[in-house]
Scaffold this motif. Structure first.
Motif, PDB file in Angstrom:
ATOM      1  N   VAL A 151      62.707 152.788 124.331  1.00  0.00           N
ATOM      2  CA  VAL A 151      63.809 153.118 123.424  1.00  0.00           C
ATOM      3  C   VAL A 151      64.100 151.955 122.471  1.00  0.00           C
ATOM      4  CG1 VAL A 151      66.293 153.568 123.326  1.00  0.00           C
ATOM      5  CG2 VAL A 151      64.865 154.814 124.935  1.00  0.00           C
ATOM      6  N   SER A 152      64.206 150.739 123.014  1.00  0.00           N
ATOM      7  CA  SER A 152      64.537 149.615 122.137  1.00  0.00           C
ATOM      8  C   SER A 152      63.366 149.241 121.239  1.00  0.00           C
ATOM      9  CB  SER A 152      65.025 148.408 122.940  1.00  0.00           C
ATOM     10  OG  SER A 152      64.072 148.024 123.898  1.00  0.00           O
ATOM     11  N   THR A 154      61.180 151.431 120.046  1.00  0.00           N
ATOM     12  CA  THR A 154      61.164 152.479 119.022  1.00  0.00           C
ATOM     13  C   THR A 154      62.241 152.212 117.980  1.00  0.00           C
ATOM     14  OG1 THR A 154      60.346 154.082 120.621  1.00  0.00           O
ATOM     15  CG2 THR A 154      61.351 154.959 118.635  1.00  0.00           C
TER      16      THR A 154
END
Length: 167
Positions: A151-152, A154
């Motif tokens: 997530v981070s 991306t």
């Protein structure tokens, strides 16, 4: 003009409030993690040694492993702090610097995804492993660290619309 100025003031207040709240959450998380890693775990280890003296040799290896796991967590608080602060400044939320900070957080989460299972395997090999910790907690911690990494990473990638194509 008056309405847009008032809307702009409301937006500024909201982003400053959000930034302050995010930083407060980071401070609280850091404080709770410090209590967990530097107070609770040593006391828990001491109690374990009292209850099972045959594991006294494992106290320091386990504590060092826990602290090694803590280093990337505390390190990630620094770039996260900068990102939370920059969102309060107009035009600074989606910058190359924030993308780099998010990539740093991503790499630190990946480091923890490696440190935790490696430490668990070493402790288990030395004879102080715990079946529930090995079979249940290790995959969960690894999964969440890898998910956070994704997530981070991306969010901090140049291809992400949230960074505006900046690097």
């Amino acid at each position: 003009p008056i309405k847009s100025s008032a809307a702009s003031d409301v937006y500024k207040r909201q982003t400053k409030t959000m930034s302050a709240l995010l930083r407060a959450v980071l401070l609280a998380a850091g404080a709770l993690l410090a209590v967990f890693f530097f107070l609770f775990l040593p006391f828990y280890g001491t109690d374990t040694v009292r209850a099972a003296p045959e594991f006294a040799w494992a106290y320091w290896p386990c504590l060092v492993w826990a602290w090694a796991f803590a280093v990337p967590i505390f390190w990630a608080l620094v770039p996260a702090w900068r990102v939370c602060g920059s969102i309060a400044v107009k035009g600074m939320a989606f910058t190359g610097k924030n993308a780099r900070d998010l990539r740093t957080v991503s790499r630190l989460a990946f480091a923890d995804a490696v440190i935790f299972p490696a430490g668990m395997l070493i402790v288990a090999y030395l004879g102080a492993g715990s079946a529930p910790l090995t079979l249940l907690i290790t995959p969960l911690v690894t999964f969440f660290c890898l998910a956070f990494t994704y997530v981070s990473d991306t969010a901090g990638s140049p291809k992400s619309p949230s960074t505006g194509g900046l690097t």
